[in-house]
Design a protein around this motif. Sequence first.
Motif, PDB file in Angstrom:
ATOM      1  N   TYR A  89       0.853  -1.191   0.000  1.00 35.70           N
ATOM      2  CA  TYR A  89       0.000   0.000   0.000  1.00 35.70           C
ATOM      3  C   TYR A  89       0.890   1.244   0.000  1.00 35.70           C
ATOM      4  CZ  TYR A  89      -3.759  -3.241   0.851  1.00 35.70           C
ATOM      5  OH  TYR A  89      -4.662  -4.278   0.715  1.00 35.70           O
ATOM      6  N   GLN A 125      -5.158  11.415   8.486  1.00 36.14           N
ATOM      7  CA  GLN A 125      -5.788  10.272   7.833  1.00 36.14           C
ATOM      8  C   GLN A 125      -5.825   9.072   8.785  1.00 36.14           C
ATOM      9  OE1 GLN A 125      -7.314  10.169   5.004  1.00 36.14           O
ATOM     10  NE2 GLN A 125      -7.702   7.958   4.867  1.00 36.14           N
ATOM     11  N   ASP A 174      -4.971  12.925  -1.789  1.00 38.97           N
ATOM     12  CA  ASP A 174      -4.259  11.832  -2.461  1.00 38.97           C
ATOM     13  C   ASP A 174      -4.475  10.501  -1.754  1.00 38.97           C
ATOM     14  OD1 ASP A 174      -3.288  13.606  -4.311  1.00 38.97           O
ATOM     15  OD2 ASP A 174      -1.332  13.855  -3.359  1.00 38.97           O
ATOM     16  N   LEU A 175      -4.909  10.537  -0.503  1.00 34.11           N
ATOM     17  CA  LEU A 175      -5.116   9.314   0.270  1.00 34.11           C
ATOM     18  C   LEU A 175      -6.563   8.834   0.214  1.00 34.11           C
ATOM     19  CD1 LEU A 175      -3.107  10.278   3.498  1.00 34.11           C
ATOM     20  CD2 LEU A 175      -2.302   8.935   1.547  1.00 34.11           C
ATOM     21  N   ASP A 176      -7.412   9.612  -0.401  1.00 37.16           N
ATOM     22  CA  ASP A 176      -8.838   9.273  -0.424  1.00 37.16           C
ATOM     23  C   ASP A 176      -9.073   7.975  -1.190  1.00 37.16           C
ATOM     24  OD1 ASP A 176     -11.491   9.663   0.165  1.00 37.16           O
ATOM     25  OD2 ASP A 176     -11.893  10.731  -1.703  1.00 37.16           O
ATOM     26  N   ASN A 177      -9.866   7.088  -0.585  1.00 36.28           N
ATOM     27  CA  ASN A 177     -10.166   5.795  -1.211  1.00 36.28           C
ATOM     28  C   ASN A 177     -11.525   5.320  -0.691  1.00 36.28           C
ATOM     29  OD1 ASN A 177     -10.184   2.850  -1.764  1.00 36.28           O
ATOM     30  ND2 ASN A 177      -8.066   3.201  -2.399  1.00 36.28           N
ATOM     31  N   PRO A 178     -12.418   4.885  -1.580  1.00 34.92           N
ATOM     32  CA  PRO A 178     -13.757   4.455  -1.142  1.00 34.92           C
ATOM     33  C   PRO A 178     -13.759   3.106  -0.417  1.00 34.92           C
ATOM     34  CG  PRO A 178     -13.505   4.109  -3.501  1.00 34.92           C
ATOM     35  CD  PRO A 178     -12.281   4.852  -3.050  1.00 34.92           C
ATOM     36  N   ASN A 179     -12.674   2.347  -0.547  1.00 36.45           N
ATOM     37  CA  ASN A 179     -12.601   1.020   0.056  1.00 36.45           C
ATOM     38  C   ASN A 179     -12.131   1.117   1.503  1.00 36.45           C
ATOM     39  OD1 ASN A 179     -11.450  -1.583   0.867  1.00 36.45           O
ATOM     40  ND2 ASN A 179     -11.888  -2.218  -1.233  1.00 36.45           N
ATOM     41  N   GLN A 182      -8.805  -0.698   2.264  1.00 39.74           N
ATOM     42  CA  GLN A 182      -7.674   0.015   1.674  1.00 39.74           C
ATOM     43  C   GLN A 182      -7.283   1.227   2.522  1.00 39.74           C
ATOM     44  OE1 GLN A 182      -6.052  -0.490  -1.369  1.00 39.74           O
ATOM     45  NE2 GLN A 182      -7.245  -2.140  -2.268  1.00 39.74           N
ATOM     46  N   ARG A 183      -8.276   1.921   3.041  1.00 37.63           N
ATOM     47  CA  ARG A 183      -7.987   3.096   3.872  1.00 37.63           C
ATOM     48  C   ARG A 183      -7.280   2.693   5.158  1.00 37.63           C
ATOM     49  NH1 ARG A 183     -13.394   4.568   2.696  1.00 37.63           N
ATOM     50  NH2 ARG A 183     -13.954   4.156   4.892  1.00 37.63           N
ATOM     51  N   THR A 186      -3.689   1.827   4.350  1.00 36.96           N
ATOM     52  CA  THR A 186      -2.925   3.055   4.097  1.00 36.96           C
ATOM     53  C   THR A 186      -2.582   3.752   5.405  1.00 36.96           C
ATOM     54  OG1 THR A 186      -3.959   3.381   1.924  1.00 36.96           O
ATOM     55  CG2 THR A 186      -2.963   5.310   2.973  1.00 36.96           C
TER      56      THR A 186
END
Length: 226
Positions: A89, A125, A174-179, A182-183, A186
């Motif tokens: 990741y 984050q 840049d770190l945004d993720n709908p999963n 995954q978040r 990260t």
Amino acid sequence: MSPPLNAFWLSAVMLCALLLCALGAPVEDAPTDSPAAGDPSGEEEEEGPSDLLSTSGVWDLILGATRRHQKEFEDEFHNQVKYEFLENYKVSSLPARCPYSNFTKEACLQRMVQGLQIYTVLLRQVEKEYPNSLICAEVRTYSGQLIDLIQRKMRNPGQVTALTSSQEVQLLNDLDNPNPFQRKMTAHNILRQLHYFLLKGKRAITKREKIRGTMANNSLGIFQIL
């Protein structure tokens, strides 16, 4: 005085002069294409053992906090996800670490401050995914103390400017993720990489301070002989 003795004293004086010049110059040349290399002019102040940046207790406090992260990760996922799996990741905005060689002390200090400023933003984050994280709370406190300590050791602290609000927003976007998974991965990788950033940075600073201390002791020894 015989000619051989004259030659001996002349060699000793020249060696002493070279050592004194070296003490006022950077130990290692910074890359010429690096804007973080710092101003090579001027001399760094000589420091005693109690004044060394690498021996400050703040390092133990912040590294003690980040070192707990691996166990918290393994407890959360019950060893079903290996800690090394976090390498998959990637976070493109992670700051570069201070290299162990081919970099001046001033350049290393600048890179540490810049990197800690970025990690301070990235921690948001992590806190978003883990709002009750004690590690984040401790790291945020100690990183501010470490930044202040490093800046007091820099010759040109003004060369490192704070991030703008738009830069901070971009880092988080840049770190945004709908999963959700995954978040979480990260967020964990940010803490993992922060630990190694601090660990490598302390080792690099320790090396540079030891080199300067050795050179100073050698120069003093030659003066005593003369």
